[in-house]
Write an enzyme that holds these catalytic residues in place. Structure first.
Site, PDB file in Angstrom:
ATOM      1  N   GLU A 407       0.787  -0.981   0.057  1.00  0.00           N
ATOM      2  CA  GLU A 407       0.127  -0.098   0.041  1.00  0.00           C
ATOM      3  C   GLU A 407       0.860   1.336   0.120  1.00  0.00           C
ATOM      4  O   GLU A 407       0.776   2.207  -0.841  1.00  0.00           O
ATOM      5  CB  GLU A 407      -0.825   0.087   1.249  1.00  0.00           C
ATOM      6  CG  GLU A 407      -2.006  -0.979   1.054  1.00  0.00           C
ATOM      7  CD  GLU A 407      -2.798  -1.138   2.298  1.00  0.00           C
ATOM      8  OE1 GLU A 407      -4.029  -1.889   2.384  1.00  0.00           O
ATOM      9  OE2 GLU A 407      -2.600  -0.501   3.486  1.00  0.00           O
ATOM     10  N   GLU A 530       7.184  -1.162  -9.191  1.00  0.00           N
ATOM     11  CA  GLU A 530       6.178  -1.601  -8.197  1.00  0.00           C
ATOM     12  C   GLU A 530       5.114  -1.945  -8.437  1.00  0.00           C
ATOM     13  O   GLU A 530       3.915  -1.725  -8.166  1.00  0.00           O
ATOM     14  CB  GLU A 530       5.776   0.103  -7.633  1.00  0.00           C
ATOM     15  CG  GLU A 530       7.182   0.871  -6.915  1.00  0.00           C
ATOM     16  CD  GLU A 530       7.595  -0.118  -5.780  1.00  0.00           C
ATOM     17  OE1 GLU A 530       6.748  -0.970  -5.125  1.00  0.00           O
ATOM     18  OE2 GLU A 530       8.837   0.311  -5.179  1.00  0.00           O
TER      19      GLU A 530
END
Length: 547
Positions: A407, A530
């Site tokens: 996150e 990512e």
């Protein structure tokens, strides 16, 4: 106030259309047992990913509407342009990225669904007016005159502090980073340690680390504000804090008390620079099949064998967050463990050794952009890791520990995307006002100004969605969905803005000496790392279907 109410009505219509698409998606992908059919999701990726992007754009529209409702006419114009264009363009399909669109029909939606939601005559008329070329040119002129819209930070309880943080980092970037960024990129050298040391003094590496571990204990929104400004100056500088953020999240979420006390104050002070060592040459995002092995020795230590790739800032790092397989009999996620593996930090001159630890070698991967930290392929051959380096003292928990960082990492990547996009907008505005053709600045040509206006709208949408995901994280709510959406939108905004900036520069945008060419190659990597955006869209789609 008709503009505001019509904006709300159009966002509501977009949300109603999305809800219909979601219902169709659940009929299609969710079985009677309530579980998503993973095989079918893979087979029908276009429809699944279309749902993810529709949700992302709709959610961004909602955040822009709330932002505009709390601000003034500039913000309402920007929100109207973004939402209006979305409502107008959806009939032609959903944009998934370069060379890819998917029709709404592929999501199970009918012409009737459109007519009952976004294609109502009064809404389409409003959308046409507020996303017209003239509307975008007006936004561009307002940005040219110094008003690209509020950041929206006044909605935060610590909004005044956040603005002070922004101003502090803006001064640092303008005076220390921007003057050196082109040289770093063109000469393909490491970011000077003088800049890294100043970032340590500003608290970049300990921004969100709790005060009890000598960090600043600030919010994820503050992290976004700082990251955006640093990335506006140079993506390499904006990314220096990423590895510290990942390492700190790993240690805070899964480390022992001793590991927290030992490593977190050093990371916060910039005394230790971490690097993330996860990816392997033949696995990429498929972490379940990592092959690097960590074998436990009689004294409790480990010996590591294997290959890792795309390891950023590896030479200067003194700490590797290293994911390796400790259970050879468990081929999936359960066999993975995370280590806090120390290594020797070097800052070698050209030709000097870059890795000196026994059992560790590295080969540089030359890259188009995203320079300043350098990328490496690492080879481990009986590399020693001490017993107390096992994160949390627990084998087999590595992937679960890593998932806790996703996150924050994706929120931070979204903020990097916003920063690069903003740099492209700033550069485009400056060039368009200074470049004279046919007797006038090229800004006065509608297609140039319209590009700039659209950049403003796309950037604000990405920024507000990024801030929203950060606020969710600060409230300790699960936000992997929102973080994934922010990453999808912000990385697209970065690429679109950088590409438009090159076009506005014309031939000069293709010249290495111009900033525009660097921003283009820097922006390109954002949709890859990512979690590549294809992977990210898949994750978002699954979460949406799971409810």
């Amino acid at each position: 106030m008709r503009d505001v109410s019509s904006l709300e009505e159009l966002v509501g219509a977009l949300e109603a259309l999305y809800e219909r698409a979601l219902a169709k998606g659940r009929e299609r992908f969710v079985g009677e047992n309530g579980r998503v059919d993973g095989k079918k999701l893979n087979q029908e990726q276009l429809a699944a990913h279309g749902l993810a992007y529709l949700a992302t754009e709709t959610h961004a529209a909602r955040q822009l509407a709330e932002w505009a409702g709390a601000c003034g006419p500039t913000e309402r114009a920007i929100a109207g342009a973004y939402v209006g264009e979305l409502a107008r363009s959806l009939r032609g399909g959903i944009d998934l990225g370069a060379c890819e669109t998917v029709s709404l029909q592929a999501l199970g939606l009918s012409e009737g669904d459109l007519r009952e939601t976004i294609l109502k005559d009064e809404l389409q008329s409003w959308a046409e007016e507020h996303s017209s070329p003239e509307a975008y040119v007006g936004i561009a002129k307002t940005a040219r005159d110094g008003d690209p819209g509020s950041l929206g930070l006044e909605r935060d309880a610590d909004g005044e502090l956040l603005m002070e943080i922004r101003a502090q980092f803006r001064r640092f970037v303008d005076s220390q980073v921007i003057p050196k960024a082109q040289e770093i990129h063109q000469q393909d050298v490491l970011i000077p340690m003088a800049i890294v040391d100043q970032m340590s003094e500003l608290g970049v590496f300990g921004l969100t680390i709790p005060e009890e571990y000598d960090g600043l204990g600030m919010s994820k929104v503050a992290m976004c504000v700082a990251t955006e400004e640093l990335s506006r100056g140079y993506i390499g500088v904006g990314s220096l804090g990423t590895r510290a953020e990942i390492a700190a999240e790993l240690i805070l979420g899964g480390g022992t008390d001793e590991q927290k006390k030992h490593w977190l104050p050093k990371i916060a002070a910039g005394e230790v620079l971490p690097t993330a060592v996860f990816t392997e040459p033949n696995t990429g995002s498929d972490l379940a099949h990592l092959g690097t092995r960590a074998t436990r020795q009689d004294d409790g230590s480990y010996r590591v064998h294997g290959q890792k790739t795309w390891i950023t800032h590896a030479v200067r790092a003194d700490l590797m967050t290293l994911l390796a397989r400790t259970d050879a009999d468990e081929p999936g996620y359960k066999g993975l463990s995370m280590f806090l593996a120390p290594k020797t930090r070097l800052d070698p001159a050209p030709g000097e050794p870059e890795f000196v630890d026994q059992g560790l070698e590295g080969t540089e991967i030359e890259v188009l952009g995203y320079r300043g930290m350098k990328e490496y392929e690492l080879s481990f051959d009986d590399f020693a890791v001490p017993a107390d380096a096992l994160l949390g003292g627990e084998e087999g928990a590595g992937f679960k520990q890593l998932m806790r960082t996703f996150e924050s990492a994706r929120i931070q990547t979204a903020a990097r995307g916003v920063g690069v996009a903003q740099a492209a907008l700033d550069d485009a505005l400056l060039y368009a006002m200074e470049r004279v053709q046919f007797g006038r600045p090229i800004f006065e040509f509608p297609r140039v100004a319209r590009k700039i206006g659209r950049m403003v709208a796309r950037i604000q949408a990405a920024r507000q969605l990024t801030f929203f995901s950060a606020r969710q994280k600060d409230m300790e709510k699960r936000c992997d969905l929102e973080a994934g959406m922010a990453k999808l939108l912000a990385t697209r905004a970065a690429w679109e803005s950088a590409d438009a900036n090159v076009q506005i520069h014309g031939g000069n945008g293709f010249a290495i000496e111009y900033l525009a060419s660097r921003l283009l190659v820097d922006a390109r990597v954002l949709s890859i790392f990512e979690g590549a955006n294809e992977i990210q869209a898949h994750v978002v789609a699954r979460r949406l279907l799971e409810g």
